[in-house]
Scaffold this motif. Structure first.
Motif, PDB file in Angstrom:
ATOM      1  N   LEU A  17       0.852  -1.191   0.000  1.00 30.02           N
ATOM      2  CA  LEU A  17       0.000   0.000   0.000  1.00 30.02           C
ATOM      3  C   LEU A  17       0.883   1.235   0.000  1.00 30.02           C
ATOM      4  N   THR A  18       0.343   2.341  -0.488  1.00 26.57           N
ATOM      5  CA  THR A  18       1.041   3.619  -0.428  1.00 26.57           C
ATOM      6  C   THR A  18       0.124   4.630   0.241  1.00 26.57           C
ATOM      7  N   ALA A  19       0.629   5.262   1.303  1.00 20.91           N
ATOM      8  CA  ALA A  19      -0.161   6.269   2.025  1.00 20.91           C
ATOM      9  C   ALA A  19      -0.234   7.546   1.210  1.00 20.91           C
ATOM     10  N   THR A  20      -1.350   8.229   1.342  1.00 28.32           N
ATOM     11  CA  THR A  20      -1.512   9.492   0.627  1.00 28.32           C
ATOM     12  C   THR A  20      -1.202  10.686   1.507  1.00 28.32           C
ATOM     13  N   ALA A  21      -1.221  10.488   2.812  1.00 27.06           N
ATOM     14  CA  ALA A  21      -0.938  11.591   3.743  1.00 27.06           C
ATOM     15  C   ALA A  21       0.572  11.765   3.901  1.00 27.06           C
ATOM     16  N   ASP A  22       0.989  12.965   4.221  1.00 28.34           N
ATOM     17  CA  ASP A  22       2.387  13.246   4.499  1.00 28.34           C
ATOM     18  C   ASP A  22       2.672  12.773   5.923  1.00 28.34           C
ATOM     19  N   THR A  23       3.348  11.648   6.056  1.00 27.31           N
ATOM     20  CA  THR A  23       3.588  11.049   7.367  1.00 27.31           C
ATOM     21  C   THR A  23       4.917  10.319   7.350  1.00 27.31           C
ATOM     22  N   ASP A  24       5.400   9.931   8.515  1.00 28.31           N
ATOM     23  CA  ASP A  24       6.650   9.175   8.560  1.00 28.31           C
ATOM     24  C   ASP A  24       6.353   7.710   8.861  1.00 28.31           C
ATOM     25  N   SER A  25       7.393   6.894   8.837  1.00 28.52           N
ATOM     26  CA  SER A  25       7.232   5.447   9.016  1.00 28.52           C
ATOM     27  C   SER A  25       6.649   5.081  10.372  1.00 28.52           C
ATOM     28  N   GLU A  26       7.065   5.779  11.429  1.00 28.59           N
ATOM     29  CA  GLU A  26       6.524   5.512  12.775  1.00 28.59           C
ATOM     30  C   GLU A  26       5.022   5.750  12.821  1.00 28.59           C
ATOM     31  N   GLN A  27       4.569   6.856  12.233  1.00 31.10           N
ATOM     32  CA  GLN A  27       3.135   7.178  12.228  1.00 31.10           C
ATOM     33  C   GLN A  27       2.346   6.152  11.422  1.00 31.10           C
ATOM     34  N   LEU A  28       2.903   5.718  10.292  1.00 31.78           N
ATOM     35  CA  LEU A  28       2.218   4.701   9.494  1.00 31.78           C
ATOM     36  C   LEU A  28       2.060   3.403  10.273  1.00 31.78           C
ATOM     37  N   LEU A  29       3.114   2.996  10.962  1.00 29.51           N
ATOM     38  CA  LEU A  29       3.039   1.766  11.748  1.00 29.51           C
ATOM     39  C   LEU A  29       2.038   1.909  12.890  1.00 29.51           C
ATOM     40  N   ALA A  30       2.045   3.047  13.548  1.00 30.44           N
ATOM     41  CA  ALA A  30       1.133   3.283  14.676  1.00 30.44           C
ATOM     42  C   ALA A  30      -0.332   3.326  14.244  1.00 30.44           C
ATOM     43  N   ALA A  31      -0.579   3.629  12.976  1.00 28.03           N
ATOM     44  CA  ALA A  31      -1.962   3.703  12.476  1.00 28.03           C
ATOM     45  C   ALA A  31      -2.642   2.332  12.471  1.00 28.03           C
ATOM     46  N   ALA A  32      -1.840   1.272  12.464  1.00 27.22           N
ATOM     47  CA  ALA A  32      -2.389  -0.086  12.502  1.00 27.22           C
ATOM     48  C   ALA A  32      -2.255  -0.619  13.926  1.00 27.22           C
ATOM     49  N   PRO A  33      -3.353  -0.761  14.644  1.00 23.98           N
ATOM     50  CA  PRO A  33      -3.263  -1.219  16.036  1.00 23.98           C
ATOM     51  C   PRO A  33      -2.745  -2.651  16.136  1.00 23.98           C
ATOM     52  N   GLU A  34      -2.066  -2.939  17.234  1.00 25.47           N
ATOM     53  CA  GLU A  34      -1.603  -4.300  17.498  1.00 25.47           C
ATOM     54  C   GLU A  34      -2.817  -5.171  17.815  1.00 25.47           C
ATOM     55  N   VAL A  35      -2.893  -6.331  17.166  1.00 27.53           N
ATOM     56  CA  VAL A  35      -4.021  -7.237  17.341  1.00 27.53           C
ATOM     57  C   VAL A  35      -3.606  -8.508  18.075  1.00 27.53           C
ATOM     58  N   HIS A  36      -2.401  -9.000  17.783  1.00 27.29           N
ATOM     59  CA  HIS A  36      -1.890 -10.243  18.358  1.00 27.29           C
ATOM     60  C   HIS A  36      -0.582  -9.938  19.097  1.00 27.29           C
ATOM     61  N   PRO A  37      -0.078 -10.886  19.868  1.00 27.12           N
ATOM     62  CA  PRO A  37       1.190 -10.652  20.563  1.00 27.12           C
ATOM     63  C   PRO A  37       2.324 -10.313  19.587  1.00 27.12           C
ATOM     64  N   VAL A  38       3.072  -9.266  19.904  1.00 33.38           N
ATOM     65  CA  VAL A  38       4.200  -8.843  19.077  1.00 33.38           C
ATOM     66  C   VAL A  38       5.401  -9.709  19.434  1.00 33.38           C
ATOM     67  N   ILE A  39       6.017 -10.336  18.407  1.00 35.93           N
ATOM     68  CA  ILE A  39       7.163 -11.207  18.664  1.00 35.93           C
ATOM     69  C   ILE A  39       8.473 -10.571  18.210  1.00 35.93           C
ATOM     70  N   GLU A  40       8.393  -9.492  17.430  1.00 37.31           N
ATOM     71  CA  GLU A  40       9.616  -8.787  17.036  1.00 37.31           C
ATOM     72  C   GLU A  40       9.257  -7.402  16.512  1.00 37.31           C
TER      73      GLU A  40
END
Length: 111
Positions: A30-53
Motif C-alpha cells: 500500500l502507499t499512504a496518501t498523507a504526508d507522514t513518517d514510518s513511525e506514524q504509518l506503523l502506529a496507524a495499525a493497532p496491534e491485534v496479536h502478541p508482538v514477537i519482534e
C-alpha cells in the motif's frame, strides 16, 4: 523465497501469494496518501496479536505479530518505509522462517 514456492502477483500488482504446499505467504503493498513518517504509518495499525519482534532500521519500521489458529502458526509482519507499507502474512512453518522472510522485505526502486 525458496525455489520450492510457487505463486504470483494479482492483476493490479498490489498482492503477491505463494506456497510450497506446507507454508504459504500473502504479501500486500500500500502507499499512504498523507504526508507522514514510518513511525506514524506503523502506529496507524493497532496491534491485534502478541508482538514477537520489532524493526527499526534506517527509515524502515515494523513489527511482527503471531498467533496459532488450530494447529497452524500465523505470523503477520508489517513494515513501513514512508509512504510505503507492506503487510506479509506467513502461514505454517517456524517463526524463525517467517521472521527472516519478513525482515527481508525491501522497497523496490523501479526506474
Amino acid at each position: 523465497l525458496p525455489a520450492s514456492f510457487v505463486g504470483g502477483w494479482d492483476d493490479d500488482g498490489a498482492r503477491y501469494w505463494a506456497t510450497d504446499g506446507d507454508r504459504a505467504i500473502d504479501f500486500q503493498s500500500l502507499t499512504a496518501t498523507a504526508d507522514t513518517d514510518s513511525e506514524q504509518l506503523l502506529a496507524a495499525a493497532p496491534e491485534v496479536h502478541p508482538v514477537i519482534e520489532r524493526l527499526a532500521e534506517g527509515t524502515r519500521r515494523g513489527r511482527a505479530e503471531a498467533y496459532t489458529d488450530g494447529d497452524v502458526r500465523i505470523v503477520i509482519g508489517l513494515v513501513t518505509d514512508a509512504p510505503h507499507v507492506g503487510i506479509l502474512t506467513c502461514k505454517g512453518g517456524e517463526d524463525a522462517w517467517a521472521l527472516a522472510t519478513w525482515r527481508s522485505l525491501r522497497r523496490s526502486h523501479r526506474g
